[in-house]
Design a protein around this motif. Structure first.
Motif, PDB file in Angstrom:
ATOM      1  N   THR A 178       0.665  -1.544   0.117  1.00 30.33           N
ATOM      2  CA  THR A 178      -0.193   0.224   0.184  1.00 30.33           C
ATOM      3  C   THR A 178       1.551   0.983  -0.147  1.00 30.33           C
ATOM      4  N   ALA A 179       1.958   1.198   0.672  1.00 31.31           N
ATOM      5  CA  ALA A 179       2.473   2.522   0.904  1.00 31.31           C
ATOM      6  C   ALA A 179       3.655   2.595  -0.285  1.00 31.31           C
ATOM      7  N   CYS A 180       3.927   1.872  -0.797  1.00 26.98           N
ATOM      8  CA  CYS A 180       4.997   1.706  -1.960  1.00 26.98           C
ATOM      9  C   CYS A 180       4.269   1.639  -3.487  1.00 26.98           C
ATOM     10  N   THR A 181       3.051   1.491  -3.161  1.00 24.44           N
ATOM     11  CA  THR A 181       1.918   1.882  -4.795  1.00 24.44           C
ATOM     12  C   THR A 181       1.978   3.550  -4.117  1.00 24.44           C
ATOM     13  N   ARG A 182       1.453   3.999  -2.877  1.00 26.60           N
ATOM     14  CA  ARG A 182       0.828   5.391  -2.824  1.00 26.60           C
ATOM     15  C   ARG A 182       1.940   6.746  -3.568  1.00 26.60           C
ATOM     16  N   ARG A 192       7.298   8.970   4.028  1.00 31.34           N
ATOM     17  CA  ARG A 192       6.499   9.130   5.643  1.00 31.34           C
ATOM     18  C   ARG A 192       6.080   7.765   5.596  1.00 31.34           C
ATOM     19  N   GLN A 193       4.932   6.985   5.039  1.00 31.67           N
ATOM     20  CA  GLN A 193       4.124   6.181   5.127  1.00 31.67           C
ATOM     21  C   GLN A 193       5.197   4.967   4.817  1.00 31.67           C
ATOM     22  N   VAL A 194       5.505   4.643   3.733  1.00 29.27           N
ATOM     23  CA  VAL A 194       6.522   3.910   3.059  1.00 29.27           C
ATOM     24  C   VAL A 194       7.717   3.544   4.856  1.00 29.27           C
ATOM     25  N   ARG A 195       7.916   4.643   5.109  1.00 30.87           N
ATOM     26  CA  ARG A 195       9.030   4.578   6.494  1.00 30.87           C
ATOM     27  C   ARG A 195       8.104   3.895   7.304  1.00 30.87           C
ATOM     28  N   GLY A 196       7.764   3.987   7.491  1.00 29.27           N
ATOM     29  CA  GLY A 196       6.315   3.357   8.975  1.00 29.27           C
ATOM     30  C   GLY A 196       5.923   2.248   8.078  1.00 29.27           C
ATOM     31  N   ALA A 197       5.680   1.776   7.100  1.00 31.21           N
ATOM     32  CA  ALA A 197       5.806   0.128   6.726  1.00 31.21           C
ATOM     33  C   ALA A 197       7.359  -0.320   7.108  1.00 31.21           C
ATOM     34  N   ALA A 198       8.236   0.309   6.216  1.00 32.46           N
ATOM     35  CA  ALA A 198       9.624  -0.503   7.083  1.00 32.46           C
ATOM     36  C   ALA A 198       9.864  -0.527   9.100  1.00 32.46           C
ATOM     37  N   LEU A 199       9.699   0.025   8.602  1.00 31.45           N
ATOM     38  CA  LEU A 199       9.579  -0.361  10.582  1.00 31.45           C
ATOM     39  C   LEU A 199       8.169  -1.397  11.147  1.00 31.45           C
ATOM     40  N   PRO A 258       9.604  -7.316   1.918  1.00 31.69           N
ATOM     41  CA  PRO A 258       8.848  -6.583   2.048  1.00 31.69           C
ATOM     42  C   PRO A 258       9.885  -5.368   2.698  1.00 31.69           C
ATOM     43  N   LEU A 259      10.662  -5.865   3.134  1.00 32.65           N
ATOM     44  CA  LEU A 259      11.091  -4.904   3.577  1.00 32.65           C
ATOM     45  C   LEU A 259      12.694  -4.383   3.096  1.00 32.65           C
ATOM     46  N   ILE A 260      13.480  -5.271   1.764  1.00 31.77           N
ATOM     47  CA  ILE A 260      14.345  -4.528   0.604  1.00 31.77           C
ATOM     48  C   ILE A 260      13.164  -3.283  -0.525  1.00 31.77           C
ATOM     49  N   LEU A 261      11.997  -4.530  -1.078  1.00 33.58           N
ATOM     50  CA  LEU A 261      11.073  -3.131  -1.650  1.00 33.58           C
ATOM     51  C   LEU A 261      10.378  -2.204  -0.889  1.00 33.58           C
ATOM     52  N   ALA A 262      10.834  -1.792   0.088  1.00 28.56           N
ATOM     53  CA  ALA A 262      10.521  -0.894   1.096  1.00 28.56           C
ATOM     54  C   ALA A 262      12.166  -0.275   0.726  1.00 28.56           C
ATOM     55  N   LEU A 263      12.531  -1.103   1.606  1.00 31.17           N
ATOM     56  CA  LEU A 263      13.632   0.287   1.721  1.00 31.17           C
ATOM     57  C   LEU A 263      13.905   0.386   0.221  1.00 31.17           C
ATOM     58  N   GLY A 264      13.398  -0.017  -1.102  1.00 30.97           N
ATOM     59  CA  GLY A 264      14.042   0.236  -2.477  1.00 30.97           C
ATOM     60  C   GLY A 264      13.729   1.756  -3.178  1.00 30.97           C
ATOM     61  N   CYS A 265      12.459   1.340  -2.829  1.00 36.21           N
ATOM     62  CA  CYS A 265      11.724   2.471  -3.021  1.00 36.21           C
ATOM     63  C   CYS A 265      11.593   4.045  -2.117  1.00 36.21           C
TER      64      CYS A 265
END
Length: 250
Positions: free
Chosen positions: A16-20, A143-150, A181-188
């Motif tokens: 959700t976060a990466c799509t946004r 901020r949402q992607v950072r939150g998703a990574a955490l 999913p953590l790698i995806l978030a950090l990559g975004c």
């Protein structure tokens, strides 16, 4: 088994976060047909600080020309009631027929004037400004992607510490599943930092490039460089302590 449910929650949060973030970057992104190579002072002020910065620049410019007095006590007094452009006429109109007013309400009223809205529309149409509906979206999406990574890290930790793992399940394998999913978030986040950083509320990437070029010439004492510095950096860049005090007074 609890960990597959936690993994599903992690993927939902990251997806959700990466799509946004991708959608926000695409909308704010860039118009490849931009051909502008320079900015007016009003345009630079808007791209740097929005409508309030435009109003501040107009007040400072008029004061610089001795057509407006800015008192350190926070009052503005009209000296020349004939505005030279729409922005100046908006400021004079905001001060009112008595020719004197507190600076704070003048700045607020001038920032909401039709002339500023037209300026914003022109910059959006030129691909230099972020459309109004997406001005806060990129920073919020980051901020949402950072939150998703955490959240992924937290969910992975819970999964690894859960004592009800069935026999044969490897903690290393579970950690690997949560690492995806953590790698995806950090990559975004890394891509966003390269493509759209800094996450401006007002300027598109094309507008930020023009601002960066303009900022290199915002040093000096002549009127043009002085006002350029105020447009790009705000009233804090004004050389006179009295001018800064006028805007800071409450």
């Amino acid at each position: 088994m609890l960990w597959p449910l936690l993994l599903l929650l992690a993927w939902v949060a990251v997806g959700t976060a990466c799509t946004r973030l991708c959608l926000a970057s695409a909308r704010a992104g860039a118009d490849p047909t931009v051909v502008r190579s320079d900015l007016t002072l009003y345009e630079a002020a808007f791209l740097s600080g929005g409508p309030a910065r435009v109003a501040e620049l107009t007040l400072v410019a008029m004061a610089r020309q001795r057509r407006l007095l800015l008192a350190h006590t926070g009052w503005a007094t009209v000296v020349d009631p004939d505005g030279r452009d729409d922005m100046e006429r908006s400021v004079i109109g905001a001060i009112g027929p008595r020719g004197q007013s507190r600076i704070a309400p003048v700045r607020q009223s001038a920032a909401a004037a039709e002339s500023v809205r037209r300026l914003a529309d022109r910059l959006v149409a030129a691909g230099l400004a972020v459309p109004e509906g997406t001005r806060t979206t990129i920073a919020g999406a980051v901020r949402q992607v950072r939150g998703a990574a955490l959240a992924v890290a937290a969910l992975g930790t819970v999964a690894l510490l859960t004592p009800t793992l069935v026999s044969g399940e490897s903690r290393a394998l579970i950690a690997l599943w949560f690492a995806l999913p953590l790698i995806l978030a950090l990559g975004c986040l890394a891509i966003a930092r390269v493509e759209v950083h800094p996450y401006s509320r007002w300027a598109s990437p094309a507008g930020q490039r023009l601002l960066a070029a303009l900022a290199r010439y915002a040093e000096g004492d002549d009127d043009r460089t002085y006002l350029t510095s105020v447009a790009v950096r705000g009233v804090r860049a004004a050389g006179e302590p009295g001018v800064r005090a006028a805007f800071e007074h409450r």
